[in-house]
Design an enzyme around this catalytic site. Structure first.
Site, short mmCIF file in Angstrom:
data_model
loop_
_atom_site.label_atom_id
_atom_site.label_comp_id
_atom_site.label_asym_id
_atom_site.label_seq_id
_atom_site.Cartn_x
_atom_site.Cartn_y
_atom_site.Cartn_z
N LEU B 73 -5.28 18.03 -33.65
CA LEU B 73 -3.76 18.22 -33.04
C LEU B 73 -2.83 17.45 -33.68
CD1 LEU B 73 -4.77 19.55 -29.51
CD2 LEU B 73 -4.12 20.81 -31.77
N CYS B 131 -9.17 23.83 -28.43
CA CYS B 131 -9.14 23.06 -29.45
C CYS B 131 -10.44 22.31 -29.26
CB CYS B 131 -7.98 21.85 -29.72
SG CYS B 131 -8.50 21.25 -31.09
N LYS B 166 -5.07 31.50 -26.22
CA LYS B 166 -6.05 31.47 -27.49
C LYS B 166 -7.51 30.88 -27.03
CE LYS B 166 -6.66 29.73 -31.98
NZ LYS B 166 -6.12 29.14 -33.23
N GLY B 245 -12.36 33.96 -39.93
CA GLY B 245 -12.99 34.11 -41.10
C GLY B 245 -12.43 35.36 -41.80
#
Lengths: 242, 306
Positions: B73, B131, B166, B245
């Site tokens: 980050l 994260c 997220k 991906g």
């Protein structure tokens, strides 16, 4: 930066594991010595960043050492192979700071970017000295090429099998106006402490993209965080924290 | 003429293609290469209340069909984003941008989001509770449904903009996480963040990454991401931003059929800086090939008759 297709014009083995590859195509994005290109290889996800050793219109030369999968694959590519290449990456060296007697210090695969730099400095009438450091005589490359430019060239080997025994810092001339260097980090650090003038130091780091997007190669400097790939790879001595 | 437009949480997008946070900086490097206004939008670099340097290097390791990152980050902090970066972004990006936010406490998430709420350019807040590369924060909010709900609630109260949470794939049941966020007021969810992994350098016989672990992204994770988007689509009614991906227009279609309203592209931006533009350009032909007239019609299409 430009994404271009370059074709392999030649591949030459210089030592046991150092090769020279000449690439042909649009190389107009390469504007300074010390910049690098980022090569896409079949079956490998990330591109391979390699410094530019020499440049001509429509041509770029790279020297690389076979150390892993990517460079092994590169060494086996036949002449004529087309490669997707990001060109003109990184800031490169600033030739305008050289003074009259610049000193170039390269270690191992840190030697190649100094070649184009030396060529440009000689073209500007500078009195250039290059000290090129290697481990042993068998690994020495480009000594003759530097000499042919008219550069005062000194080779050092760690084992003394060729030239001056020791490291580049053991063969410094008495007088020089500025230092340009590229090599392994312990060598750069030694150069930083031993040399008396200001200079420009080229660094290496594992990269994701090579063009400033991923923050994978960031280092700390006196002027804040810098990305080796775009704010570098060349840093001024004054901003390095050592 | 096929129609690529979709609507994400009430905000229209010309197409569903969105470069993912952490692979696109604040857009400037890419705007120098092509007109990034061709994108649906992009999610900018994960921003925290205070500036962060991130982890020591090496931060990157290559893998089979992908890569690990442990950037941690790195960002200039929300104040610099508001005062310097957003005004500059206005010169090269004219659409609403997705603001990606991270934090180390519920209060910090809310404060950063409240500050970004003031920015007219921000169309959505993407709240990163996943994260894997920062200790004592980030992913810990993303692996506990109660914590995820708490962050969602606090952020929801701090902004008028759509809140997209997220999610981390590093959980046993991602559908449960999505349900917790939906119940707490999330307007959407995005998934997946990277999968935790590692590599070892055989010469040094030590981990490649200074952080030991990093997040896996790239084509290697696409089937996992697709499966999770499919599962979450079954579990919630709010829109899903699918990622993991995605590297082609065909991958975008698969993600949408699994249930994604919009699709982020991440690692591919780093190996092909023109990937966003290329995928946007390739979408109409891919739609025609599979007989798709309106892209928004296929969202969750793989569930019908299943």
């Amino acid at each position: 930066m430009k994404e271009v297709t370059l074709h392999i014009l030649s591949q030459t083995r210089l030592t046991r594991d150092v090769y020279r590859m000449v690439l042909g195509g649009d190389t107009t994005a390469i504007t300074a010595p010390g910049q690098f290109i980022n090569i896409r290889l079949d079956g490998l996800y990330l591109r391979r960043p390699i410094s530019v050793c020499d440049w001509e219109p429509e041509e770029a030369t790279i020297l690389y050492k076979v150390v892993g999968r990517g460079t092994t694959q590169m060494s086996r590519l036949p002449v004529g192979t087309a490669l997707s290449v990001l060109t003109g990456l990184g800031n490169g060296y600033d030739v305008n700071k050289s003074g009259e007697r610049p000193l170039l210090l390269g270690g191992g695969v840190g030697v190649p970017p100094l070649y184009l730099l030396a060529r440009q400095l000689v073209a500007e009438g500078k009195d250039v000295t290059a000290v090129l450091g290697f481990n042993t005589a068998d690994e020495v490359f480009y000594e003759d090429e530097f000499r042919a430019l008219g550069v005062r060239t000194i080779v050092t080997t760690a084992d003394g099998s060729r030239g001056v025994r020791g490291f580049v810092t053991d063969a410094l001339p008495d007088e020089y106006s500025y230092v340009y260097t590229c090599g392994p980090e312990p060598m750069l650090k030694a150069v930083y402490h031993v040399t008396k003038t200001s200079g420009q130091y080229s660094f290496e780091e594992r990269m994701g993209c090579g063009f400033g997007a991923c923050m994978g190669c960031t280092c700390k400097t006196k002027y804040g965080a810098k990305r080796i790939c775009t704010d570098g790879p060349v840093l001024e001595k004054e901003e390095i924290i050592w | 003429m096929v129609n690529t437009a979709v609507s994400l949480c009430g905000v229209p997008l010309d197409n569903p293609v969105i470069p993912a946070s952490g692979t696109f900086g604040f857009g400037a490097e890419f705007a120098a290469l092509y007109d990034i206004n061709c994108l649906g939008t992009f999610s900018f670099k994960g921003t925290t209340r205070q500036p962060r340097f991130g982890n020591p290097t090496p931060r990157i390791a290559e893998c089979e069909a992908g890569m690990l990152n442990a950037v941690g980050l790195q960002n200039p902090g929300v104040e610099a984003v508001l005062s310097q970066i957003l005004p500059q972004m206005r010169t090269y990006f004219k659409k609403p941008v997705m603001a990606n936010v991270s934090g180390f406490s519920v209060g910090e998430y809310a404060e950063t989001c409240a500050m970004l709420d003031e920015a007219e350019q921000v169309g959505w807040l993407e709240v990163n509770i996943s994260c894997p590369n920062v200790h004592g924060g980030g992913m810990s909010f993303g692996t506990d449904p109660a914590m995820a709900a708490e962050v969602t609630k606090a952020v929801r109260a701090a902004t008028k903009k759509p809140v997209i949470v997220k999610l981390s794939p590093n959980v046993t049941d991602i559908a449960e996480m999505a349900r917790a966020c939906e119940a707490a007021g999330a307007d959407g969810v995005s998934l997946i963040n990277t999968l935790q992994g590692m590599r070892i350098d055989l010469r040094k016989q030590q981990p490649v990454l200074a952080n030991t672990f990093g997040g896996l992204s790239g084509p290697a994770v696409f089937p996992v991401a697709l499966r999770m988007v499919y599962q979450v689509y079954k579990a919630v009614r709010i829109p899903i931003v699918g990622m993991g991906g995605v590297s082609s227009a065909e991958d975008v279609l698969e993600m949408m059929l699994a249930g994604a309203t919009a699709v982020q592209i991440g690692a591919v931006n780093l190996v092909n800086p023109f990937a966003g533009r290329d995928i946007v350009r390739a979408l109409p032909a891919a739609m025609e090939k599979y007989g798709i007239q309106n892209l928004s019609d296929i969202i969750g299409g793989a569930h019908h008759g299943a």
